[in-house]
Design a protein around this motif. Structure first.
Motif, PDB file in Angstrom:
ATOM      1  N   SER A  28       0.825  -1.200   0.000  1.00 26.24           N
ATOM      2  CA  SER A  28       0.000   0.000   0.000  1.00 26.24           C
ATOM      3  C   SER A  28       0.865   1.259   0.000  1.00 26.24           C
ATOM      4  CB  SER A  28      -0.911   0.007   1.232  1.00 26.24           C
ATOM      5  OG  SER A  28      -1.488   1.284   1.395  1.00 26.24           O
ATOM      6  N   ALA A  29       1.909   1.243   0.846  1.00 22.23           N
ATOM      7  CA  ALA A  29       2.749   2.433   0.979  1.00 22.23           C
ATOM      8  C   ALA A  29       3.563   2.683  -0.288  1.00 22.23           C
ATOM      9  CB  ALA A  29       3.675   2.275   2.187  1.00 22.23           C
ATOM     10  N   VAL A  30       4.163   1.623  -0.806  1.00 22.44           N
ATOM     11  CA  VAL A  30       4.995   1.775  -1.996  1.00 22.44           C
ATOM     12  C   VAL A  30       4.101   1.867  -3.225  1.00 22.44           C
ATOM     13  CG1 VAL A  30       6.604   0.573  -3.510  1.00 22.44           C
ATOM     14  CG2 VAL A  30       6.994   0.607  -1.050  1.00 22.44           C
ATOM     15  N   LEU A 107     -11.237  10.313  -4.856  1.00 21.51           N
ATOM     16  CA  LEU A 107     -10.481  11.391  -5.503  1.00 21.51           C
ATOM     17  C   LEU A 107      -9.088  10.911  -5.902  1.00 21.51           C
ATOM     18  CD1 LEU A 107     -11.387  14.518  -3.308  1.00 21.51           C
ATOM     19  CD2 LEU A 107     -12.485  13.650  -5.375  1.00 21.51           C
ATOM     20  N   ILE A 108      -8.433  10.199  -4.966  1.00 20.85           N
ATOM     21  CA  ILE A 108      -7.067   9.743  -5.265  1.00 20.85           C
ATOM     22  C   ILE A 108      -7.091   8.725  -6.407  1.00 20.85           C
ATOM     23  CG2 ILE A 108      -5.068   8.487  -4.372  1.00 20.85           C
ATOM     24  CD1 ILE A 108      -5.524   9.770  -1.706  1.00 20.85           C
ATOM     25  N   MET A 109      -8.012   7.767  -6.294  1.00 17.29           N
ATOM     26  CA  MET A 109      -8.040   6.744  -7.340  1.00 17.29           C
ATOM     27  C   MET A 109      -8.348   7.351  -8.707  1.00 17.29           C
ATOM     28  SD  MET A 109      -7.137   3.715  -7.190  1.00 17.29           S
ATOM     29  CE  MET A 109      -7.935   2.656  -8.392  1.00 17.29           C
ATOM     30  N   PHE A 111      -7.282  10.092 -10.099  1.00 15.90           N
ATOM     31  CA  PHE A 111      -6.082  10.481 -10.870  1.00 15.90           C
ATOM     32  C   PHE A 111      -5.023   9.393 -10.849  1.00 15.90           C
ATOM     33  CE2 PHE A 111      -2.846  11.476  -7.721  1.00 15.90           C
ATOM     34  CZ  PHE A 111      -3.553  11.805  -6.575  1.00 15.90           C
ATOM     35  N   TYR A 112      -4.975   8.653  -9.721  1.00 16.14           N
ATOM     36  CA  TYR A 112      -3.955   7.606  -9.588  1.00 16.14           C
ATOM     37  C   TYR A 112      -4.139   6.530 -10.658  1.00 16.14           C
ATOM     38  CZ  TYR A 112      -0.631   5.126  -6.477  1.00 16.14           C
ATOM     39  OH  TYR A 112       0.467   4.537  -5.918  1.00 16.14           O
ATOM     40  N   SER A 113      -5.402   6.158 -10.895  1.00 15.55           N
ATOM     41  CA  SER A 113      -5.642   5.103 -11.882  1.00 15.55           C
ATOM     42  C   SER A 113      -5.288   5.595 -13.273  1.00 15.55           C
ATOM     43  CB  SER A 113      -7.104   4.635 -11.828  1.00 15.55           C
ATOM     44  OG  SER A 113      -7.963   5.713 -12.110  1.00 15.55           O
ATOM     45  N   PHE A 233       0.552  10.944   1.773  1.00 15.53           N
ATOM     46  CA  PHE A 233       0.231  10.165   0.576  1.00 15.53           C
ATOM     47  C   PHE A 233       1.076   8.898   0.535  1.00 15.53           C
ATOM     48  CE2 PHE A 233       0.686   9.285  -3.977  1.00 15.53           C
ATOM     49  CZ  PHE A 233      -0.616   9.402  -4.418  1.00 15.53           C
ATOM     50  N   LYS A 234       2.365   9.066   0.829  1.00 16.21           N
ATOM     51  CA  LYS A 234       3.295   7.941   0.763  1.00 16.21           C
ATOM     52  C   LYS A 234       2.884   6.824   1.709  1.00 16.21           C
ATOM     53  CE  LYS A 234       6.084   6.778  -0.773  1.00 16.21           C
ATOM     54  NZ  LYS A 234       4.951   5.973  -1.215  1.00 16.21           N
ATOM     55  N   LEU A 235       2.559   7.202   2.948  1.00 19.91           N
ATOM     56  CA  LEU A 235       2.259   6.169   3.943  1.00 19.91           C
ATOM     57  C   LEU A 235       0.782   5.756   3.921  1.00 19.91           C
ATOM     58  CD1 LEU A 235       4.506   7.432   6.874  1.00 19.91           C
ATOM     59  CD2 LEU A 235       4.923   5.528   5.334  1.00 19.91           C
TER      60      LEU A 235
HETATM   61  N1  PFF Z   1       1.040   5.264  -0.778  1.00 18.58           N
HETATM   62  C1  PFF Z   1       0.728   5.213  -2.173  1.00 18.58           C
HETATM   63  C2  PFF Z   1       1.908   5.697  -2.971  1.00 18.58           C
HETATM   64  O1  PFF Z   1       2.863   6.195  -2.406  1.00 18.58           O
HETATM   65  O2  PFF Z   1       1.861   5.600  -4.184  1.00 18.58           O
HETATM   66  C3  PFF Z   1      -0.492   6.019  -2.529  1.00 18.58           C
HETATM   67  C4  PFF Z   1      -1.665   5.810  -1.636  1.00 18.58           C
HETATM   68  C5  PFF Z   1      -2.097   4.536  -1.333  1.00 18.58           C
HETATM   69  C6  PFF Z   1      -2.312   6.917  -1.124  1.00 18.58           C
HETATM   70  C7  PFF Z   1      -3.184   4.368  -0.486  1.00 18.58           C
HETATM   71  C8  PFF Z   1      -3.372   6.757  -0.294  1.00 18.58           C
HETATM   72  C9  PFF Z   1      -3.796   5.488   0.020  1.00 18.58           C
HETATM   73  F1  PFF Z   1      -4.811   5.341   0.795  1.00 18.58           F
END
Ligand code: PFF
Length: 457
Positions: A28-30, A107-109, A111-113, A233-235
């Motif tokens: 999840s973090a990475v 919201l994150i998904m 743009f992330y996707s 965001f990272k964690l």
């Molecule tokens: N931690 C993930 C990354 O660094 O790419 C992004 C992320 C995952 C943000 C899960 C938020 C989340 F809930």
């Protein structure tokens, strides 16, 4: 606990092994945060000075919030909203943290996707060789063509969503845990291969000194907020993701130790990504401050400039796709578990409903480079707006709320019971320090950074 509660807990899916807990949480973090966001933000904000601020934010804010979230999740063994409902005194709306978490997940998904969509597309483009040019004008045109093509952008995004949905349908232990356990070791291996390659290039030292020599002149309130937003965001914290994953933790898992390990490994991956990228960028005379397109425009040109670049480029995008997969699984698990646990919707239906809604919201980001390029709110297109609002507002605000909840509502005794595994671990001195941070230091720090970063103080 009623009998019904007890049987609900007994059948609840969760992570089955200690390595599985670590792989899923680290998965999840990475993510794109390490390989896409971290390098471009470090590059654009002056290198090592930014890194120092980011490290401080990770230690003083990231770590306490992450431990708290996992702790609450494991104590409740419920989704993010129900966890906070269950632990709140009557009438206090702490569940809003979970509700905003669900919003942030969408919201994150969204743009992330789309970034993941480019990455998946680039795996195939890299294999086919169409992005293999040492001329940034050519790689830039290739990227521009992908981003500005609405059909390609949407189709790749839907493909990514379907892929992640497929894994989620398999469940927590057989889907998320099983897949991340296989993928995380491959990710480390690929990253190390790339680092070695990058460090062997002539002129690599300049890239390393950019990454490791601090220049604090670029640090401003806005840059500190960016670094702190990156730490959240990272964690994967401040939005219920770690509450959700915590609820799948085993009861004998040492939460503080696991969290420290995940944090350290995540930092290590970011560093490795920086070491894989910056020496190569400098070695071939490219611009480190290229922004979000660094990975898609600069990196292909860098690879094309080196011997066996074709192979390394494919490895790089496969690695990035793997990283994005583990992170997306965890983001989507937040709404899926709320729909399932709180509203009693079956897991398959919850996954499908979440994906459909996401395909709708996500299309505004997929089309940000084409049909919706001129559609702006508060001066941002949807892609940037969702990124800014989640990292700089919702996640830090969620972090503040979680600190206050644990520090002032839940209290030290419950925290000690959960984090010492009900007396099995002797870590009281450490927990006292953690509690002090949660009660006074972290919430004030986050608030101050938010206010100054937004220009309000
Ligand atoms: N931690 C993930 C990354 O660094 O790419 C992004 C992320 C995952 C943000 C899960 C938020 C989340 F809930």
């Amino acid at each position: 606990m009623t009998q019904q509660d007890a049987s609900a807990k007994a059948v609840r899916d969760g992570f089955t092994s200690s390595f599985g807990v670590l792989a899923a949480t680290l998965g999840s973090a990475v993510g794109l945060g390490n390989i896409w966001k971290f390098p471009y933000l470090t590059g654009a904000n002056g290198g090592a000075g930014f890194l120092v601020v980011y490290l401080l934010a990770t230690l003083l804010v990231g770590l306490p919030v992450m431990i708290s979230e996992i702790m609450l999740g494991r104590a409740a063994k419920r989704d993010a909203v129900t966890t906070l409902v269950q632990f709140s005194p009557r009438g206090q709306p702490w569940w809003l943290v979970g509700a905003f978490g669900v919003l942030a997940a969408f919201l994150i998904m969204a743009f992330y996707s789309e970034v993941a969509a480019w990455v998946f597309a680039y795996v195939f483009k890299a294999i086919g060789g169409s992005i293999l040019s040492s001329d940034p004008a050519v790689t830039s045109a290739a990227f521009g063509q992908l981003v500005s093509d609405p059909v390609q952008s949407l189709l790749w995004q839907w493909l990514v969503l379907a892929f992640i949905g497929g894994i989620l349908l398999m469940g927590v232990s057989k889907g998320i845990e099983a897949v991340t356990k296989k993928l995380m070791p491959i990710l480390f291996l690929l990253l190390i291969v790339l680092c070695v390659r990058s460090l062997m290039l002539p002129g690599a030292a300049e890239g390393l000194s950019f990454l490791f020599t601090p220049d604090f002149s670029k640090i401003s309130g806005a840059v500190i907020l960016t670094a702190m937003g990156l730490a959240f965001f990272k964690l994967s914290i401040g939005m219920g993701t770690m509450i959700t994953y915590g609820s799948y933790f085993r009861d004998d898992q040492n939460i503080p130790a696991t969290t420290v390990r995940v944090m350290a490994a995540d930092l290590f991956v970011s560093m490795l990504a920086g070491i894989a990228i910056f020496p190569a960028v400098f070695s071939f005379g490219f611009e480190p401050a290229a922004g979000p397109s660094l990975v898609f425009i600069t990196i292909p040109a860098v690879f094309a400039s080196m011997p066996f670049g074709h192979v390394f480029m494919v490895l790089f995008f496969v690695l990035t796709a793997i990283a994005a997969t583990g992170a997306m699984l965890s983001i989507l698990e937040v709404p899926v578990s709320v729909l399932n646990g709180r509203f009693g919707i079956s897991r398959p239906k919850a996954v499908v409903a979440t994906l459909l809604l996401l395909a709708l919201i996500g299309s505004t980001c997929a089309l940000s480079g084409s049909l919706l390029a001129d559609f702006k709110l508060f001066g941002f297109n949807m892609f940037d707006l969702f990124d800014e609002v989640s990292s700089k507002l919702i996640m830090p605000a969620g972090g503040i709320a979680l600190c206050l909840f644990v520090g002032w509502v839940w209290g030290f005794d419950k925290m000690k019971a959960e984090l010492s595994n009900h007396g099995a671990l002797t870590n009281e001195a450490l927990l006292r320090k953690l509690f002090f941070l949660l009660r006074y230091v972290t919430p004030l720090l986050v608030l101050a950074v938010m206010l100054s970063g937004l220009g309000l103080i």
